[in-house]
Design an enzyme around this catalytic site. Structure first.
Site: not given
Ligand code: NCD
Length: 650
Positions: A58-59, A87, A108
């Protein structure tokens, strides 16, 4: 062409309330234009890079879709295992480089505080798309956006947040935001997965806000139809929940807040199994879950209007049968990802036009050698080659410990011994030292130690000590070593499978002596290594020249001079287990003081010396061949006098 400044969003608190409201207004507009299928070119000329070191659906895709929908371009490293990170490239180098290719980085990362580091090093704006178990601010924007759409104002609404509240980053950002908007929170954690202290302390300090947890059993009884559930108030904002409107709010509730008669939302989360490691980074067993959430929970008069939210992905905490229920809004939350993230990008463009300035960072304490963050998942521990751990004074008010807060992950570190870097004196921390500590912070001369051992290894002396008394002479030390070596030979069995590890520095000298004694008696010369418990990764050094030192499947005898609390030994053991799987670990100490804080008993002891807490046993032992070799070995005991009735010497 649109431009983007250096507007980083690491925490939901980087957005002011008015900013969030503006973003929601923009999102309403984008939702409408998406519905109408209008082409947009607001972000034309901009490039967004998505760097994902962890899985995401999703993100990442909604950020990318948002940018495409606005006419911008996207470059993506969806799987950082396929990038230079594999690496061994540092996060700092990666974001510096990518920042030259893009106007915006969406990151992320599995480590707590990674987004802070990226924001510090990237030349462009960085948006945190989830950093370890810390925060996920843009998910919170989606959550609040849907809550507001479904329920109107966020103020005064009541949200039950259920599940893994300890490691769920979406939960932490949501709590910060709900506290700010004046919503009420009921925390319903899985067993052992409570909201972490640093989150509670932040909302208490900055928003004068608090809430209580209820157990799953209490929630279940609610789901089973028992309508009234009362919570004990714990803080100014705590209110009675599920009381009927005729009932009065609990005593401590501020009169301006009425007790809600019902729950507005359930926010469910999955167990973050991938993050379950203990403080030393070892995988933990998953705690027990509380099972399925299903439509029964929505049957009571207090809950039938509640919406059911989830950041997704779900595992097995949320029944599929709920999907068709109009109160289930989790797919709407996910769909909101596009207009809300479009709005966020549009807001960043607006801000850049207004000449956005990066917020000045709060000053951190300058340490010559900073302590290690207590959180094994902190980015400062994973990327320690270039990140200096950074701390501010902490919030907790335990008078016997100095609290420091990590700048990256906000976890608190409690310090028992503080020192003054110029006088090289150390002190057992107590409340009256606080004023001095503040002064030393200003001068840049505060040193902190996890133990007396660390202070003394660093060349610090106690501030004041009583007269010292010899408790072992050189002959006594030699006799104790002979006795220990004999015990070891008798007890250890196959000496060919035995290796010695001495804790730096006296333990290492003792280990070599024991090794020589064992060799003289049996002809077997066990491998020997020195371990620096404060030395990070490169801290285990072979004492047999170039020969590699093996741990796997060996019987390791860990050697130290004095066992005080057991803290050093425990740290040494953890460090060994990180390096390999020994067949067994045994412990040899010259002196066992007998008041340990950890359940570890030495197997071989030179001498038992029960002492009082304020007494200090100091071993002086000469390395063979050193210039000081002439000075006879000796063990002394002295008392550390109470420091602070008089002026503290600086
Ligand atoms: C969440 C995350 O990655 O923190 N998902 C998201 O971004 N919608 C929640 C999760 O992974 O449980």
């Amino acid at each position: 062409m649109a431009r983007l400044g250096k507007g980083d969003i690491v925490s939901i608190d980087d957005l002011a309330t008015a900013d969030i409201e503006r973003i929601f207004d923009l999102a309403d507009g984008f939702s409408a234009s998406l519905e109408r299928g209008e082409p947009l070119n607001l972000a034309s000329g901009l490039i967004m890079a998505t760097l994902f070191y962890e899985p995401s659906t999703r993100t990442r895709l909604s950020f990318e879709s948002a940018m495409h929908r606005m006419g911008g371009a996207v470059i993506s490293s969806a799987d950082m295992h396929a990038s230079s990170a594999a690496k061994g490239e540092t996060l700092a180098d990666t974001v510096r480089v990518v920042g030259a290719y893009a106007d915006l980085i969406v990151l992320r990362h599995p480590s707590d505080g990674a987004a802070r580091v990226a924001a510090d090093y990237a030349p462009c704006a960085v948006i945190n798309a989830g950093d370890g178990s810390r925060e996920h601010p843009t998910q919170t924007l989606c959550d609040l956006y849907i809550l507001r759409r479904k329920k109107g104002s966020l103020k005064g609404m009541t949200v039950a947040i259920c599940g893994d509240l300890k490691l769920g980053r979406t939960v932490h950002s949501l709590i910060f935001a709900l506290a700010r908007f004046g919503a009420n929170i009921v925390a319903v954690p899985y067993n052992g997965m409570k909201v972490p202290d640093y989150v509670l302390e932040r909302i208490a300090a900055e928003r004068n806000y608090g809430f209580s947890s209820v157990s799953m059993e209490e929630l279940r009884s609610l789901a089973g139809g028992i309508d009234a559930l009362y919570l004990t108030p714990s803080a100014p904002h705590q209110i009675a929940l599920f009381t009927s409107s005729s009932e009065m709010p609990l005593q401590s509730a501020p009169p301006s807040i009425a007790a809600p008669a019902a729950l507005d939302a359930f926010y469910l989360t999955r167990m973050q199994r991938e993050r379950m490691v203990d403080k030393d980074g070892v995988k933990d067993a998953a705690p027990v879950r509380f099972g399925h959430f299903d439509a029964r929970a929505l049957k009571t008069s207090r809950t039938h209007d509640a919406v059911v939210m989830h950041p997704l992905p779900r595992t097995d905490e949320l029944a599929f049968e709920l999907d068709s229920d109009p109160r289930a809004v989790y797919f709407e939350q996910a769909a909101a990802g596009v207009p809300v993230r479009m709005a966020l990008i549009a807001w960043l463009i607006e801000q850049s036009r207004g000449g956005m300035r990066p917020k000045p960072a709060a000053a951190s304490i300058r340490f010559k050698s900073p302590p290690r963050c207590a959180n094994a998942n902190c980015i400062s521990r994973h990327e320690n080659a270039y990140i200096m751990a950074r701390f501010r004074l902490g919030r907790s008010n335990d008078p016997s410990m100095l609290a420091l807060t990590c700048d990256f992950c906000e976890r608190e570190l409690r310090i028992e011994f503080v020192g003054h870097a110029r006088s090289h004196r150390y002190y057992h921390f107590e409340q009256n030292l606080y004023g001095y500590v503040r002064q030393w912070i200003e001068e840049g001369s505060l040193a902190v130690f996890e133990s007396v051992k660390q202070a003394e290894e660093g060349g610090y002396e106690p501030y004041r000590r009583g007269p010292q008394r010899e408790i072992m002479s050189a002959e006594d030390v030699a006799a104790a070593c002979r006795a220990m070596a004999a015990q070891m030979v008798a007890d250890l069995g196959d000496l060919a499978a035995v290796s010695l590890v001495g804790v730096v520095s006296h333990g290492a000298i003792l280990a070599m002596r024991l090794r020589d004694l064992i060799e003289a008696e049996t002809g077997v010369r066990p491998p020997c290594a020195a371990l620096d418990v404060f030395g990070g990764e490169a801290a285990l050094r072979s004492l047999d020249g170039a020969a590699p030192f093996e741990i796997g499947d060996r019987t390791i005898v860990l050697v130290d001079d004095v066992m005080n609390s057991g803290w050093t030994v425990q740290r040494a053991m953890n460090s060994l287990w990180h390096r390999g799987r020994p067949a067994a670990v045994k412990l040899a100490v010259l002196i066992d003081r007998g008041h340990r804080a950890v359940p570890i008993r030495p197997n071989y002891v030179g001498k038992n010396i029960p002492t009082a807490r304020g007494e200090r046993v100091q071993v002086r032992i000469a390395a063979e061949g050193s210039l000081r070799g002439k000075a006879a070995d000796r063990v002394v005991i002295y008392s550390m006098l109470d420091t602070l009735k008089e002026e503290v010497a600086t």
